[in-house]
Design a protein around this motif. Structure first.
Motif, mmCIF file in Angstrom:
data_model
loop_
_atom_site.group_PDB
_atom_site.id
_atom_site.type_symbol
_atom_site.label_atom_id
_atom_site.label_comp_id
_atom_site.label_asym_id
_atom_site.label_seq_id
_atom_site.Cartn_x
_atom_site.Cartn_y
_atom_site.Cartn_z
ATOM 1 N N ILE A 1 71.810 5.056 -68.280
ATOM 2 C CA ILE A 1 71.076 6.267 -67.928
ATOM 3 C C ILE A 1 69.635 6.156 -68.422
ATOM 4 O O ILE A 1 69.375 5.713 -69.540
ATOM 5 N N LYS A 2 68.740 6.573 -67.569
ATOM 6 C CA LYS A 2 67.328 6.534 -67.968
ATOM 7 C C LYS A 2 67.101 7.470 -69.158
ATOM 8 O O LYS A 2 67.638 8.578 -69.187
ATOM 9 N N ALA B 1 66.075 11.078 -68.528
ATOM 10 C CA ALA B 1 66.927 11.948 -67.719
ATOM 11 C C ALA B 1 66.806 13.423 -68.102
ATOM 12 O O ALA B 1 66.648 14.291 -67.248
ATOM 13 N N ILE C 1 63.667 14.936 -66.933
ATOM 14 C CA ILE C 1 63.602 15.156 -65.483
ATOM 15 C C ILE C 1 64.414 16.385 -65.086
ATOM 16 O O ILE C 1 63.972 17.186 -64.254
ATOM 17 N N VAL C 2 65.603 16.524 -65.702
ATOM 18 C CA VAL C 2 66.396 17.726 -65.411
ATOM 19 C C VAL C 2 65.563 18.967 -65.714
ATOM 20 O O VAL C 2 65.507 19.912 -64.911
ATOM 21 N N ILE D 1 63.020 19.455 -63.016
ATOM 22 C CA ILE D 1 63.560 19.973 -61.759
ATOM 23 C C ILE D 1 63.816 21.478 -61.869
ATOM 24 O O ILE D 1 63.444 22.253 -60.988
ATOM 25 N N MET E 1 62.706 13.605 -49.869
ATOM 26 C CA MET E 1 62.714 12.254 -50.426
ATOM 27 C C MET E 1 61.335 11.895 -50.978
ATOM 28 O O MET E 1 61.216 11.352 -52.082
ATOM 29 N N LEU F 1 60.644 13.743 -54.165
ATOM 30 C CA LEU F 1 61.401 13.170 -55.280
ATOM 31 C C LEU F 1 60.744 11.874 -55.759
ATOM 32 O O LEU F 1 60.582 11.635 -56.955
ATOM 33 N N ARG G 1 57.611 12.474 -57.637
ATOM 34 C CA ARG G 1 57.847 13.362 -58.793
ATOM 35 C C ARG G 1 57.040 14.663 -58.675
ATOM 36 O O ARG G 1 56.458 15.136 -59.640
ATOM 37 N N TRP H 1 57.692 17.921 -58.686
ATOM 38 C CA TRP H 1 58.878 18.733 -58.951
ATOM 39 C C TRP H 1 58.793 20.136 -58.377
ATOM 40 O O TRP H 1 59.817 20.697 -57.957
ATOM 41 N N ALA I 1 70.567 11.891 -54.008
ATOM 42 C CA ALA I 1 69.139 11.603 -54.193
ATOM 43 C C ALA I 1 68.612 12.264 -55.466
ATOM 44 O O ALA I 1 67.836 11.669 -56.215
ATOM 45 N N ILE I 2 69.054 13.485 -55.719
ATOM 46 C CA ILE I 2 68.592 14.196 -56.921
ATOM 47 C C ILE I 2 69.091 13.490 -58.178
ATOM 48 O O ILE I 2 68.335 13.252 -59.120
ATOM 49 N N VAL J 1 69.980 10.394 -58.512
ATOM 50 C CA VAL J 1 69.304 9.104 -58.671
ATOM 51 C C VAL J 1 67.958 9.329 -59.368
ATOM 52 O O VAL J 1 67.569 8.580 -60.274
ATOM 53 N N ALA J 2 67.265 10.400 -58.973
ATOM 54 C CA ALA J 2 65.991 10.707 -59.620
ATOM 55 C C ALA J 2 66.192 11.038 -61.091
ATOM 56 O O ALA J 2 65.350 10.720 -61.928
ATOM 57 N N ILE J 3 67.319 11.642 -61.423
ATOM 58 C CA ILE J 3 67.553 12.045 -62.809
ATOM 59 C C ILE J 3 68.029 10.887 -63.674
ATOM 60 O O ILE J 3 67.413 10.554 -64.677
ATOM 61 N N VAL J 4 69.152 10.245 -63.293
ATOM 62 C CA VAL J 4 69.740 9.236 -64.169
ATOM 63 C C VAL J 4 69.409 7.807 -63.746
ATOM 64 O O VAL J 4 69.850 6.859 -64.386
ATOM 65 N N GLY J 5 68.681 7.657 -62.668
ATOM 66 C CA GLY J 5 68.362 6.311 -62.209
ATOM 67 C C GLY J 5 69.415 5.793 -61.251
ATOM 68 O O GLY J 5 70.488 6.387 -61.101
#
Lengths: 268, 260, 269
Positions: free
Chosen positions: A42-43, A46, A49-50, A53, A231, A234, A237, A239, C133-134, C136-140
């Motif tokens: 996991i990045k 994360a 980013i949550v 969003i 897309m 996203l 970025r 948001w 898609a969402i 993927v943007a969050i966790v890669g």
């Protein structure tokens, strides 16, 4: 007074073995599924980013709703509706003959309908996105490819639903037409179709709900609709842009679900 | 009734065996003359329905021959079969209307075999036929329901629409398969009176399967008793003793057979 | 009605059919909608037929699958199925408890059920691939994003069906248990669940069928599974490889569909 002792509950060994087998197999499949899944990758960003969003959802980019140049949210949503509408209409037309083919009735051999059902299962399983890409090669990128992909793909499900309605049809009205000397075509026009109509419309409306969701996805591969701007937002970025697009999709789908549910309830 | 003594329906050694081996009809020999009002009585499962449905070939027989007005329906095919069926109206236990179509359209169904297919497809019924349908509805007292949807009507009304459908078809024979089984006694009487009217006023030959011995006695001129796929009695109603009915219903509860 | 012959009619003529406004409104909406949407989407059949050879060309190439490629495909298909199983598991597990929370015959508080229903309805609107898609943007990119997307999607599908099933159960056993002084949890386990467990399993299987189908394309946007190769082979025009993938996907999906729907039929008997 003397009471009898409670006998143990009667049990069927075969049934218990079967139940346990199912439980064990399910558990084994579940454990197997956990193997070689990369939950570690996991990045680190994360969480952030949550947050972004949700922040975007709370502070949507209102300026994107309408700009007048046709590149805004409302135009994209409108295009999505149009793709779903036309795609559903086309698939409803194609579905009718397929449905009569696949319906199991006493007038035709079981093998014929079984074959029809297999064909529909294959159409259903053919990935919609691939279909969209194939149509992009034929008509170029854009909404038309989305319409055609939806039109073909939906047949798999819609014709299946239609054929189930045909199978559940009341035979009585058909017999009345036959008894008064009607031909097969007369039976179709006077008994089968009128009896079938409500469930055809209801299933088509239901399919429209599903198609609307599909249409908002097809843009991911360039087949028109709201998917493409989402897309892009996203990827870059943006948001607050993502926020307004998600809001747009949610509201649109809710409204359409509500309207089609209302019409379907009126049909009964 | 003027009994012209011309045979309308002739069953010759008719038998029916279902694919699973059940015997539906066994060596039936019957002649029904023009203008008769025949009631067929028997326990459910005795073969009453099978007999009626064989006469207009809603199901095929396994052996023997059935002649309708001199023409063999068992040998007919395609258009020929449909033209013979045009002369045989049918009333069903469950009315068999197209529930979501208007009453008028249901009555017009009786007319489909008179038109080429393309005309009926586009709903091009002639003005006369529509007017006739309306008149048929007036005969059964449902004129004001002409544009209602069939499923808005009560059971008795629906069966009367079915009778109007037969009137519109203008057949020589009417087969009524338990026409009153799902109706209350009063409505049942009304339906039977309508059938009687068709028989007396238009000279149509009526064959009705009946559950209720009472109705059978009141309306039938001739009784045919069926048990286990065979004709066990055939005679004039006025000369039929009570014992026949008890016998047909196997000494059992035939009198008030309401439902099965 | 006019009577041309001039005589007084013996029987009244057929009255005119009533004008039904709504039928016309619907017809106009349908035809107008077709016209507008054809314009908006630029759909034109002539263009399709002109370029139909492009379409069939791909089809023909796909129909000559490259079986040597299946060695690469099958492990990924297995991975895809794993994603579907996990997504179904997590999603329906959450849905199980959530449904009890929004069923009005279990939780009497209308505010609680109302709020939670609203949240559920929002989640249900988002299509599976967009969720992908969402995430993927969050966790890669990778299978984790796919499992998350499928879990949320499953949740939406199962909750709706399951809470409706709970609300249609027979209230007798609930009342009987309330009468003997059972607490909420006892009521749920002894009166509610015995009546709806088969439904729950059936809905979970149904969600699994949808997930298997959805998981095959999730990789296209980077959310793990076979979909990634779908994209790669299409991008470099290796249609015979795309064909291999699709044939294997179709076989697997049809097979799983068949088994699962038979299992559901057996359950509901």
């Amino acid at each position: 007074m003397e009471y009898k002792q409670l006998a143990p509950a009667p049990k069927s060994t075969a049934k218990r073995i079967k139940t346990w087998l199912i439980v064990i197999i399910s558990l084994a499949l579940l454990i197997w599924s956990f193997t070689d899944m990369d939950f570690g990758g996991i990045k680190p960003s994360a969480k952030q980013i949550v947050g972004s969003i949700f922040n975007g959802l709370l502070h949507p980019d209102w300026s994107y709703v309408y700009t007048g140049d046709g590149e805004d949210l409302l135009s994209a949503l409108w295009e999505t509706i149009c793709i779903a509408f036309l795609g559903t209409f086309i698939s409803a037309i194609i579905s009718l003959p397929f449905a009569f083919w696949a319906a199991r009735t006493k007038y035709k051999h079981w093998f014929t309908s079984r074959l029809g059902k297999i064909v529909l299962a294959i159409i259903r399983s053919f990935p919609e996105i691939v279909l969209a890409l194939m149509f992009i090669k034929a008509v170029g990128p854009g909404a038309a490819a989305g319409v055609l992909a939806l039109g073909v793909h939906s047949v798999g499900m819609l014709a299946k639903l239609f054929s189930e309605s045909i199978e559940n049809l009341d035979e009585g009205a058909n017999e009345a037409v036959i008894a008064s000397g009607g031909s097969k075509w007369h039976v179709m026009m006077f008994a089968t179709m009128p009896n079938l109509m409500p469930s055809l419309i209801s299933n088509t409306l239901y399919r429209f709900d599903v198609s609307l969701r599909s249409a908002s996805v097809l843009g991911l591969v360039g087949a028109g609709g709201i998917g493409y701007p989402l897309m892009t937002a996203l990827n870059y970025r943006m948001w607050s842009r993502v926020g307004i697009i998600l809001l747009g999709i949610i509201i649109l789908v809710m409204i359409v679900d509500w309207i089609s549910g209302w019409i379907r309830s009126k049909l009964v | 009734m003027a009994n012209a003594n011309t045979p309308m329906i002739e069953c010759k050694n008719v038998s029916k065996v279902y694919p699973d081996g059940t015997v539906g009809l066994k060596d039936i020999n019957l002649t029904i003359n023009k203008g008769e009002f025949v009631v067929v009585v028997g326990l459910s499962g005795a073969g009453k329905s099978t007999l009626l449905r064989s006469i207009n070939r809603l199901q095929d027989v396994s052996g023997g021959e059935i002649l309708i007005d001199g023409k063999s329906i068992t040998a007919a095919k395609g258009k020929e079969l449909r033209l013979i069926r045009r002369d045989i109206g049918m009333i069903f236990q469950s009315f068999n209307l197209v529930k979501r179509s208007s009453v008028l359209r249901n009555v017009l169904v009786g007319r489909v075999a008179y038109y080429p297919t393309w005309k009926t497809t586009f709903n091009l019924f002639s003005k006369e036929d529509k007017q006739k349908a309306y008149e048929a509805l007036q005969q059964v007292g449902l004129a004001e329901k002409v544009y209602n949807r069939a499923d808005e009507l009560s059971g008795g009304q629906q069966q009367r629409v079915a009778i109007a459908r037969v009137l519109e078809q203008n057949p020589k024979i009417i087969l009524a398969d338990e026409p009153t089984a799902s109706l209350d006694p009063e409505t049942s009487k009304r339906i039977m009176n309508d059938l009687k009217m068709l028989n007396e006023k238009y000279g149509m030959t009526v064959i009705a399967n009946l559950h209720s011995v009472e109705l059978a006695k009141e309306f039938g001129q001739r009784v045919i008793g069926i048990r286990a796929g065979q004709v066990v009695y055939d005679g004039k109603m006025s000369e039929t003793p009570e014992s026949v009915f008890t016998n047909i219903y196997n000494g059992g509860n035939g009198k008030e057979a309401a439902d099965d | 009605m006019t009577n041309k012959s001039g005589q007084a009619p013996v029987v009244p003529g057929l009255p005119k059919k009533k004008f039904k406004l709504m039928n016309w409104v619907w017809a106009i909406i349908l035809i107008g909608g077709l016209f507008v949407s054809t314009q908006e989407t630029n759909t034109s059949l002539p263009v399709l037929f002109q370029n139909f050879s492009n379409f069939t060309e791909i089809f023909v190439e796909m129909a000559k699958p490259d079986w040597s490629y299946s060695g690469t495909v099958i492990p990924l298909v297995l991975q895809t199925i794993k994603m579907a199983i996990l997504g179904t598991f997590f999603g329906s597990l959450a849905a199980f408890f959530y449904s009890l929370l929004i069923a009005r015959n279990v939780v009497k508080n209308k505010v609680v059920t109302g709020v939670f229903r609203f949240i559920m309805n929002i989640i249900r609107t988002i299509p599976d691939l967009l969720l992908g898609a969402i995430f993927v943007a969050i966790v890669g990119t990778g299978t984790f994003a796919g499992v998350l997307a499928l879990s949320v999607f499953t949740f939406g599908v199962v909750v709706k069906l399951f809470y409706e099933a709970i609300e249609t159960i027979d209230n007798g056993p609930i009342e009987a248990l309330t009468a003997v002084g059972a607490n909420k949890w006892q009521i749920i386990t002894d009166a509610v669940l015995p009546q709806v467990m088969t439904y729950f399993i059936s809905y979970t299987l149904y969600a699994f069928e949808i997930n298997v189908r959805a998981s095959t394309v999730l990789g296209y946007i980077g959310a793990g599974g076979i979909g990634l190769y779908l994209q790669q082979t299409l991008d470099v025009f290796q249609y015979e490889r795309t064909g291999t993938i699709i044939i294997i996907i179709v076989i697997v999906v049809v097979l799983i569909d068949y088994i699962s729907s038979k299992a559901r039929e057996a359950l509901m008997k």
